[in-house]
Every structure is written in C-alpha cells, then in structure tokens.
Design a protein around this motif. Structure first.
Motif, short mmCIF file in Angstrom:
data_model
loop_
_atom_site.label_atom_id
_atom_site.label_comp_id
_atom_site.label_asym_id
_atom_site.label_seq_id
_atom_site.Cartn_x
_atom_site.Cartn_y
_atom_site.Cartn_z
N LEU A 1 0.83 -1.21 0.00
CA LEU A 1 0.00 0.00 0.00
C LEU A 1 0.86 1.26 0.00
CD1 LEU A 1 -2.87 -0.86 2.51
CD2 LEU A 1 -3.14 -0.31 0.08
N MET A 2 1.93 1.25 0.78
CA MET A 2 2.72 2.46 0.99
C MET A 2 3.79 2.70 -0.07
SD MET A 2 1.11 3.44 3.61
CE MET A 2 2.04 4.95 3.78
N GLU A 3 4.21 1.65 -0.78
CA GLU A 3 5.39 1.79 -1.64
C GLU A 3 5.18 2.74 -2.82
OE1 GLU A 3 4.53 -2.35 -4.18
OE2 GLU A 3 6.38 -2.11 -3.02
N GLY A 4 3.96 2.91 -3.28
CA GLY A 4 3.75 3.77 -4.44
C GLY A 4 3.10 5.11 -4.13
N VAL A 5 2.93 5.41 -2.84
CA VAL A 5 2.21 6.63 -2.46
C VAL A 5 2.95 7.88 -2.92
CG1 VAL A 5 1.47 8.04 -0.50
CG2 VAL A 5 1.00 5.60 -0.52
N CYS A 6 4.21 8.00 -2.59
CA CYS A 6 4.96 9.22 -2.90
C CYS A 6 5.33 9.33 -4.38
CB CYS A 6 6.23 9.29 -2.05
SG CYS A 6 5.89 9.37 -0.26
N GLU A 7 5.48 8.18 -5.05
CA GLU A 7 5.84 8.22 -6.46
C GLU A 7 4.70 8.73 -7.34
OE1 GLU A 7 6.71 5.96 -4.34
OE2 GLU A 7 8.88 6.20 -4.46
N GLY A 8 3.48 8.76 -6.81
CA GLY A 8 2.34 9.19 -7.60
C GLY A 8 2.02 10.67 -7.50
N LEU A 9 2.93 11.45 -6.93
CA LEU A 9 2.66 12.89 -6.73
C LEU A 9 3.28 13.76 -7.81
CD1 LEU A 9 3.22 13.01 -2.87
CD2 LEU A 9 1.04 13.12 -4.06
N GLY A 10 3.77 13.17 -8.88
CA GLY A 10 4.47 13.93 -9.91
C GLY A 10 3.63 14.94 -10.65
#
Length: 250
Positions: free
Chosen positions: A110-119
């Motif tokens: 759940l957490m691994e892609g959270v920050c990468e999706g803020l582009g």
C-alpha cells in the motif's frame, strides 16, 4: 605544605589549557564542552521545524492521503500469506498462515507507491467558491493531470515528494496499527493522516477545503447533447428501406 608531585601534575594540564585554541564553554560540575558541539546540538533541536516546513501543509497532507486512498480503493481480496517454508521430519510443511489484511506485505504494498504518484501535483493559488475561504485567495496543491517541465514546478514537485516521505515515515506505526485494527479505510484516510496523526489540518472544514476542486474560473465539464437540449431527443427520420425492398407493400 607544598607537594612537588601534585604541582608537577598540575602544570602540564594548565599549559595545555592555555595553549589550546579550541573554544570551550564551562558547564555545570566543571565540564568543558566545545562551542562547536553546542552549536550542532542547537541545530539538531531546531531541525524538526525546518524539516516539516512546506507551503500549504494541510493541502500537501491531503495530496499524500489522496494517494493512499487510491491505493486502498484499488485493493482486491487476497489469500493468506503463507509462511510455511520448512518441512518437519515427516515431510509436512509447518509455519504460519497470516491473513493478508494484517500482514506486513499488505502494508508495504500500500505504501510503496504513495509518494511516487505525486508527480502531477503543483502549488496553485485559487479562489474557492464555497467553504470558509470562499472568494479569497487560497494556496493549495493540485493535480494538474500532467508532469510539468517548468523548473519551478520541478522544485515544487521535489518539495512535495520529500514531504511525503517524511510524513509517511513519521506516521508509519500509527498507520499500520490503524490498518490492522480496521480503523483505516478509503473513507477516512485523509482525516486520520492530516488531523488525528499529524495535526496538519486543524478541522474537517480545512481538510475539505484543501481537497475541494471547486474554485472560481474552473472549467465546467462538458455536458452531453441530451442535457444541452433540455432532455429532448431529436426525432429520427424513417428508416430507409434496403435495396430491393423499395416497393410499396400491397
């Protein structure tokens, strides 16, 4: 009485103290601490305030929570996590079967892609049409639907990405505990992260405003032809007869 041995031991220490070029400060109980160490300690004490600094922090937190909400909504039922990796003397596997809902694997995924999706997010000044700040300029983070190549946008993107990693790391234990207790779901993740766990947003109204897409001058979605015509459908003409069937029926 004069003690030559104690005097001899004292002189070298005194000479070293006078000849030392390192500035030091006398602390309680006669301890001497270099001034550089005290300065570093001061920087460490004030570091958290600088680390958490970001414009529109309530909106930034809402953007991060929105990514986690998307991940929660996309979840599908999964089988138990099988940790039975060993065989006993009879050749039977033994170990644990952990429900996926309370597994470390689920939380990590759940957490691994959270920050990468803020582009696609950038900082904008808008005028909400509703809420406490209706009609006034409000700065918030918004998804513009694309990754901007503007240098300023890249700087803002990096700031938001760094903020995301910091807040996720700080709240990791709280999020994991709430997830396993089934207290965290796609309907309340923003409230948990931004109000309860961090205090980035003071009230629900602030959070709602940070998430609200309504603003002055926003382009309205295109309406379909039926809505434009007031719900009336255009009458279609009679169906043309196929070739060979143009004769009138007797």
């Amino acid at each position: 009485r004069f003690d030559r041995h104690s005097a001899g031991r004292g002189r070298p220490l005194a000479r070293r103290a006078r000849g030392s070029r390192v500035n030091s400060i006398v602390m309680p109980f006669g301890l001497r601490v270099p001034a550089v160490l005290l300065a570093l300690a001061g920087l460490l004490l004030t570091a958290p305030a600088a680390i958490d600094a970001i414009d529109a922090k309530c909106s930034a937190c809402a953007a991060v929570a929105g990514r986690l909400q998307t991940a929660l909504e996309a979840e599908k039922p999964r089988n138990h996590v099988d940790l039975r990796g060993r065989l006993d003397s009879k050749g039977v596997r033994y170990g644990k079967l952990i429900p996926y809902d309370v597994s470390e694997q689920r939380f990590t995924e759940l957490m691994e892609g959270v920050c990468e999706g803020l582009g696609r997010y950038t900082l904008r000044t808008v005028k909400p049409t509703e809420g406490p700040s209706a009609g006034t300029d409000v700065t918030r983070w918004e998804d513009i639907g694309r990754v901007s190549k503007n240098p300023r946008a890249k700087t803002l993107r990096d700031e938001l990405n760094d903020y995301c990693h910091r807040i996720v790391e700080k709240q990791e234990e709280h999020l994991q505990k709430a997830l396993y207790a089934k207290e965290l779901n796609s309907t309340n993740v923003a409230e948990k992260m931004c109000i309860q766990f961090s205090g980035e947003c003071e009230h629900r109204e602030d959070l709602a405003e940070a998430q609200s897409p309504a603003m002055k001058g926003e382009k309205k979605p295109k309406k379909d032809k039926e809505a434009k015509s007031g719900g009336k459908k255009k009458k279609k003409g009679a169906k043309k007869p196929a070739k060979g069937d143009d004769k009138k029926e007797l």
